[in-house]
Design an enzyme around this catalytic site. Sequence first.
Site, mmCIF file in Angstrom:
data_model
loop_
_atom_site.group_PDB
_atom_site.id
_atom_site.type_symbol
_atom_site.label_atom_id
_atom_site.label_comp_id
_atom_site.label_asym_id
_atom_site.label_seq_id
_atom_site.Cartn_x
_atom_site.Cartn_y
_atom_site.Cartn_z
ATOM 1 N N LEU A 12 27.060 2.458 18.916
ATOM 2 C CA LEU A 12 26.252 2.660 20.119
ATOM 3 C C LEU A 12 24.859 3.170 19.747
ATOM 4 O O LEU A 12 24.727 4.201 19.092
ATOM 5 C CB LEU A 12 26.931 3.637 21.070
ATOM 6 C CG LEU A 12 28.355 3.276 21.512
ATOM 7 C CD1 LEU A 12 28.820 4.197 22.635
ATOM 8 C CD2 LEU A 12 28.451 1.819 21.957
ATOM 9 N N ALA A 52 21.934 2.352 22.089
ATOM 10 C CA ALA A 52 21.055 1.862 23.160
ATOM 11 C C ALA A 52 20.238 2.963 23.821
ATOM 12 O O ALA A 52 19.256 2.693 24.498
ATOM 13 C CB ALA A 52 21.878 1.125 24.213
ATOM 14 N N ARG A 93 14.518 13.248 23.898
ATOM 15 C CA ARG A 93 14.223 14.585 23.370
ATOM 16 C C ARG A 93 13.610 14.577 21.968
ATOM 17 O O ARG A 93 13.123 15.583 21.486
ATOM 18 C CB ARG A 93 15.497 15.445 23.385
ATOM 19 C CG ARG A 93 15.771 16.024 24.758
ATOM 20 C CD ARG A 93 17.089 16.743 24.797
ATOM 21 N NE ARG A 93 18.207 15.809 24.855
ATOM 22 C CZ ARG A 93 19.478 16.153 24.660
ATOM 23 N NH1 ARG A 93 19.783 17.396 24.361
ATOM 24 N NH2 ARG A 93 20.435 15.258 24.743
ATOM 25 N N GLN A 112 22.324 -3.995 25.715
ATOM 26 C CA GLN A 112 22.669 -3.299 26.964
ATOM 27 C C GLN A 112 21.338 -3.043 27.683
ATOM 28 O O GLN A 112 20.618 -2.112 27.343
ATOM 29 C CB GLN A 112 23.379 -1.977 26.649
ATOM 30 C CG GLN A 112 23.891 -1.274 27.895
ATOM 31 C CD GLN A 112 24.312 0.170 27.640
ATOM 32 O OE1 GLN A 112 23.854 0.807 26.696
ATOM 33 N NE2 GLN A 112 25.181 0.688 28.492
ATOM 34 N N ASP A 166 23.593 7.753 16.497
ATOM 35 C CA ASP A 166 22.865 9.019 16.307
ATOM 36 C C ASP A 166 23.770 10.103 15.723
ATOM 37 O O ASP A 166 23.445 11.279 15.782
ATOM 38 C CB ASP A 166 22.227 9.484 17.618
ATOM 39 C CG ASP A 166 23.238 9.697 18.737
ATOM 40 O OD1 ASP A 166 24.439 9.430 18.520
ATOM 41 O OD2 ASP A 166 22.829 10.125 19.840
ATOM 42 N N ASN A 175 19.921 14.944 18.649
ATOM 43 C CA ASN A 175 19.206 14.731 19.914
ATOM 44 C C ASN A 175 17.755 15.181 19.856
ATOM 45 O O ASN A 175 16.952 14.789 20.683
ATOM 46 C CB ASN A 175 19.903 15.480 21.043
ATOM 47 C CG ASN A 175 21.291 14.935 21.277
ATOM 48 O OD1 ASN A 175 21.467 13.739 21.482
ATOM 49 N ND2 ASN A 175 22.294 15.790 21.207
ATOM 50 N N ALA A 231 -9.343 9.727 -24.256
ATOM 51 C CA ALA A 231 -9.607 10.243 -22.906
ATOM 52 C C ALA A 231 -10.588 9.358 -22.161
ATOM 53 O O ALA A 231 -11.564 8.864 -22.733
ATOM 54 C CB ALA A 231 -10.175 11.656 -23.013
ATOM 55 N N TYR A 233 -9.644 -5.766 -12.796
ATOM 56 C CA TYR A 233 -9.872 -6.412 -11.505
ATOM 57 C C TYR A 233 -11.339 -6.787 -11.383
ATOM 58 O O TYR A 233 -12.219 -5.948 -11.586
ATOM 59 C CB TYR A 233 -9.478 -5.383 -10.432
ATOM 60 C CG TYR A 233 -9.484 -5.873 -9.014
ATOM 61 C CD1 TYR A 233 -8.821 -7.048 -8.659
ATOM 62 C CD2 TYR A 233 -10.112 -5.133 -8.017
ATOM 63 C CE1 TYR A 233 -8.801 -7.472 -7.344
ATOM 64 C CE2 TYR A 233 -10.090 -5.552 -6.693
ATOM 65 C CZ TYR A 233 -9.436 -6.725 -6.364
ATOM 66 O OH TYR A 233 -9.412 -7.129 -5.056
ATOM 67 N N ARG A 279 -21.887 0.513 -27.662
ATOM 68 C CA ARG A 279 -22.822 1.432 -27.005
ATOM 69 C C ARG A 279 -24.186 1.323 -27.697
ATOM 70 O O ARG A 279 -24.273 0.826 -28.825
ATOM 71 C CB ARG A 279 -22.285 2.857 -27.090
ATOM 72 C CG ARG A 279 -22.124 3.334 -28.513
ATOM 73 C CD ARG A 279 -21.569 4.744 -28.598
ATOM 74 N NE ARG A 279 -21.507 5.144 -29.984
ATOM 75 C CZ ARG A 279 -20.393 5.483 -30.612
ATOM 76 N NH1 ARG A 279 -19.224 5.446 -29.994
ATOM 77 N NH2 ARG A 279 -20.437 5.849 -31.868
HETATM 78 C C1 UD1 Z 1 29.448 11.478 24.917
HETATM 79 C C2 UD1 Z 1 30.882 11.565 25.412
HETATM 80 C C3 UD1 Z 1 31.378 12.993 25.290
HETATM 81 C C4 UD1 Z 1 31.245 13.488 23.877
HETATM 82 C C5 UD1 Z 1 29.808 13.311 23.380
HETATM 83 C C6 UD1 Z 1 29.740 13.580 21.915
HETATM 84 C C7 UD1 Z 1 31.101 9.869 27.138
HETATM 85 C C8 UD1 Z 1 31.127 9.598 28.592
HETATM 86 N N1 UD1 Z 1 30.918 11.118 26.778
HETATM 87 O O1 UD1 Z 1 28.673 12.246 25.817
HETATM 88 O O2 UD1 Z 1 32.738 13.053 25.694
HETATM 89 O O3 UD1 Z 1 31.621 14.837 23.796
HETATM 90 O O4 UD1 Z 1 29.365 11.958 23.577
HETATM 91 O O5 UD1 Z 1 28.411 13.595 21.503
HETATM 92 O O6 UD1 Z 1 31.286 8.962 26.348
HETATM 93 N N2 UD1 Z 1 24.760 5.192 24.736
HETATM 94 C C9 UD1 Z 1 24.485 3.864 24.918
HETATM 95 N N3 UD1 Z 1 24.423 3.354 26.175
HETATM 96 C C10 UD1 Z 1 24.637 4.127 27.259
HETATM 97 C C11 UD1 Z 1 24.918 5.491 27.081
HETATM 98 C C12 UD1 Z 1 24.975 5.996 25.797
HETATM 99 O O7 UD1 Z 1 24.288 3.126 23.949
HETATM 100 O O8 UD1 Z 1 24.574 3.588 28.369
HETATM 101 C C13 UD1 Z 1 24.824 5.728 23.383
HETATM 102 C C14 UD1 Z 1 23.742 6.761 23.136
HETATM 103 O O9 UD1 Z 1 22.591 6.165 22.575
HETATM 104 C C15 UD1 Z 1 24.419 7.681 22.131
HETATM 105 C C16 UD1 Z 1 25.895 7.595 22.519
HETATM 106 O O10 UD1 Z 1 26.037 6.410 23.231
HETATM 107 O O11 UD1 Z 1 24.286 7.234 20.816
HETATM 108 C C17 UD1 Z 1 26.366 8.785 23.312
HETATM 109 O O12 UD1 Z 1 25.654 8.849 24.493
HETATM 110 P P1 UD1 Z 1 25.259 10.241 25.155
HETATM 111 O O13 UD1 Z 1 24.486 9.959 26.370
HETATM 112 O O14 UD1 Z 1 24.681 11.133 24.146
HETATM 113 O O15 UD1 Z 1 26.706 10.767 25.579
HETATM 114 P P2 UD1 Z 1 27.069 12.230 25.953
HETATM 115 O O16 UD1 Z 1 26.772 12.444 27.369
HETATM 116 O O17 UD1 Z 1 26.505 13.156 24.976
HETATM 117 MG MG MG Z 2 25.063 13.055 23.355
#
Ligand code: UD1
Ligand code: MG
Length: 460
Positions: A9, A11, A16, A74, A103, A226, A379, A386, A439
């Site tokens: 994941l 996206a 932050r 996505q 991440d 983050n 030296a 070039y 020289r």
């Molecule tokens: C998520 C988990 C939570 C967990 C935490 C750990 C869910 C609903 N919650 O929460 O239980 O404790 O991670 O860090 O899964 N991402 C996408 N597309 C989206 C949303 C997120 O690609 O639509 C990716 C983000 O870029 C990130 C990861 O998914 O890499 C996690 O998303 P984030 O929004 O950080 O989830 P949390 O709310 O922290």
């Molecule tokens: Mg998170």
Amino acid sequence: MTTLNTIILAAGQGSRMKSSLPKVLHKIAGKPMVQWVIDAASQLPANNAHVVIGHGADHLKEALSGQPLTFAVQAEQLGTGHAVAQAMPNIAEDSIALVLYGDVPLTKAETMARLVEIAEQGDFALLTVKLDDPTGYGRIVRDEQARVSAIVEHKDATADQLAITEVNTGILAVAASKLHEWLPQLSSDNAQGEYYLTDVIAMAASSGMTITTMQPDTEQEVQGINNRMQQAELERWFQQQQARSLMEQGVTLADPARLDVRGDLTVGTDVSIDINVVFKGKVVLGNNVTIEPNCVIEDSVIGDGCHIKANSVLEQAELAGDSDIGPFARLRPGSRLALGAKVGNFVETKKANIGAGSKVNHLSYVGDAEVGPGANIGAGTITCNYDGVNKFKTEIGAGAFIGSNSALVAPVKIGENATVGAGSTVSKNVNDAELAVSRARQTNIKGWQRPVDQKAAKDQ
Ligand code: UD1
Ligand code: MG
């Protein structure tokens, strides 16, 4: 063996980080976070990697191009469940799906492999961790028999659930057929209005599936990034681990907190590294190598017994052994030093083969050059390689002696044991054993009178 599909994941925007670069391209130890995840996953057998992209999709595609990856876009970030769903059309029913986060850079391949093993046995594999401060994370809810029954997101949790310290890392593995079944059933009816991937846990539990949890060896393995503070903290932790491993291999580190390895560093025995040294890419240090403070060494091979003095910068250099470099030397790509060659202070080399025992000790530029063994380059010698458009080669034979402050205008050849007088500009070849001096001859004028101060003379 069951085919494995990893879904990474990536996206999210990562607002932050306050950056124009997509978050997952920010680096830990010189490598983009998402690349760490891809590299670890690629160690698993029969793996196909899928990266879910959204924010900065084009940027990510470009940064990750040339790798065996499938991208799923996505367009809108509607939640982790929705993100995984975007990859599912490319994922076979009879495979295992492993969900990873772009991440969360330092998850180990062994940890991933253990999760996959659990999923292969038919269970739902969930990586969890106990945190002193679980704020913000999804909580692992267990029933009276301590079996996992659900994950509840922080924002949706009751006061009792908020007290749970075991949290979801987000990393999980399960039969892909199950995700195909469950993901279309997700709803966004929750505190964040998102499709939570975590809701599949309750579905799995109520279908009678066993949810097997496991924990990583260290918390840092599941640490998500983050913001810049978390990035810097994880970087320091990782560097300390590497420093520790180097010391276990017998390396002397003047200060383990002042060393940075951004890549692969291989070491021989009795290597000594002083403070503030940065290694990048693939670097090999032989036995008895000493590195003084403030050196940057990238993609280089340093043979046995070499001594790299303070403030030297080496990039794609190969040192056979017993060389002294610096202080303040710059070895650019293609600098190759045979045994015992010396490159001293304020010397720059590039695409230069420097023969065994040859010396370039002070203030010189040696580029596009072939230097035989036993040569001495005085030296301030410059290879003028070039002409403003083209590059040309300078050849200096074995045992040649180049006097100080000489300009060697390439293409030019200086023969074996030839001598160039100091201050010469050499644009014609010099034969073996000849002396070249270009020289102006020195003239001494007898009875020379220094000018007098005319104003002072008049005032008298
Ligand atoms: C998520 C988990 C939570 C967990 C935490 C750990 C869910 C609903 N919650 O929460 O239980 O404790 O991670 O860090 O899964 N991402 C996408 N597309 C989206 C949303 C997120 O690609 O639509 C990716 C983000 O870029 C990130 C990861 O998914 O890499 C996690 O998303 P984030 O929004 O950080 O989830 P949390 O709310 O922290
Ligand atoms: Mg998170």
